[in-house]
Design a protein around this motif. Sequence first.
Motif, PDB file in Angstrom:
ATOM      1  N   PHE A  11      12.125  -4.398 -70.961  1.00  0.00           N
ATOM      2  CA  PHE A  11      11.788  -4.445 -72.383  1.00  0.00           C
ATOM      3  C   PHE A  11      10.311  -4.280 -72.698  1.00  0.00           C
ATOM      4  O   PHE A  11       9.939  -4.236 -73.872  1.00  0.00           O
ATOM      5  N   THR A  12       9.456  -4.184 -71.688  1.00  0.00           N
ATOM      6  CA  THR A  12       8.022  -4.004 -71.926  1.00  0.00           C
ATOM      7  C   THR A  12       7.412  -3.146 -70.822  1.00  0.00           C
ATOM      8  O   THR A  12       8.083  -2.806 -69.837  1.00  0.00           O
ATOM      9  N   LEU A  40       6.538  -9.729 -77.305  1.00  0.00           N
ATOM     10  CA  LEU A  40       6.106  -8.409 -77.759  1.00  0.00           C
ATOM     11  C   LEU A  40       5.711  -8.463 -79.231  1.00  0.00           C
ATOM     12  O   LEU A  40       4.683  -7.899 -79.642  1.00  0.00           O
ATOM     13  N   THR A  73       6.847  -0.351 -74.962  1.00  0.00           N
ATOM     14  CA  THR A  73       8.212  -0.371 -74.419  1.00  0.00           C
ATOM     15  C   THR A  73       8.543   0.921 -73.662  1.00  0.00           C
ATOM     16  O   THR A  73       9.709   1.174 -73.354  1.00  0.00           O
ATOM     17  N   ARG A 149      15.610  -7.732 -79.952  1.00  0.00           N
ATOM     18  CA  ARG A 149      15.990  -7.864 -78.538  1.00  0.00           C
ATOM     19  C   ARG A 149      17.195  -8.775 -78.350  1.00  0.00           C
ATOM     20  O   ARG A 149      17.861  -8.719 -77.312  1.00  0.00           O
TER      21      ARG A 149
END
Length: 248
Positions: A11-12, A40, A73, A149
């Motif tokens: 996710f990052t 984030l 991302t 998310r």
Amino acid sequence: MGGLRLALTLFTVAPVRADRFDRATARVAMVLAPVVGGLLGLVLGLLGWALATLGASPLLTAALLVGAAVLLTRALHVDGLADVADGLGSYAPPARALEIMKKPDIGPFGVAAIVLVLLVDAAALSAVVADTSDLSVVALVVIAFAAGRLAATVACRRGLPAARPEGLGALVAETVPLPLVVVAALVIAGFAVLADPVRGPVAVGVAVIVAWGLTAHARRRFGGLTGDVVGAAVELSTMAALVVLATG
């Protein structure tokens, strides 16, 4: 820790290497997805507040935040959104639609989906920045990205099988028991109340509805979950949350 590293990897762009790729680790990663989304959002919210403090217009601030979100991302979820849009837009049978989604190129449906979602994100963020003059804008951005998310947690619920026997979808599909999905949603909604007593929990609820609806439709059209569907759910749920937070 293995689940957290996997969540950060998925996710990052955090320089963290996942060292485990089993389903137990995937379960932890999908449950922690909203937490990573919140982190984030914290980075993006602070950036937005700093830009606004330095005198940047709400529109410029929003555009830079959308660009930063894509960079932070690796555009992974945007790519999934485009692939799902092409698959759905093809109106092809499930097997053929899955083949279309695996192609490296992006079709007209995918391009249109990316442009529309990023445009709405920018417009909604612009309204949030314009209506919020202090650090509370950071809390709203945190909630939006945590809710977005949370879509990954919803997508990986029990009862939604993988569309393929391989790939990310096969790794994460059906890893999260439904009661755990409910608990995750309630926790994020509880924190959202602190950011905004009305719009916060509504934004989380709408994000969950969007994620559930898209993944249910994916089961009908593709036969189940893929990594692209998870990415599309994240992008659409984030957009939905931002729209709610930009209203009222």
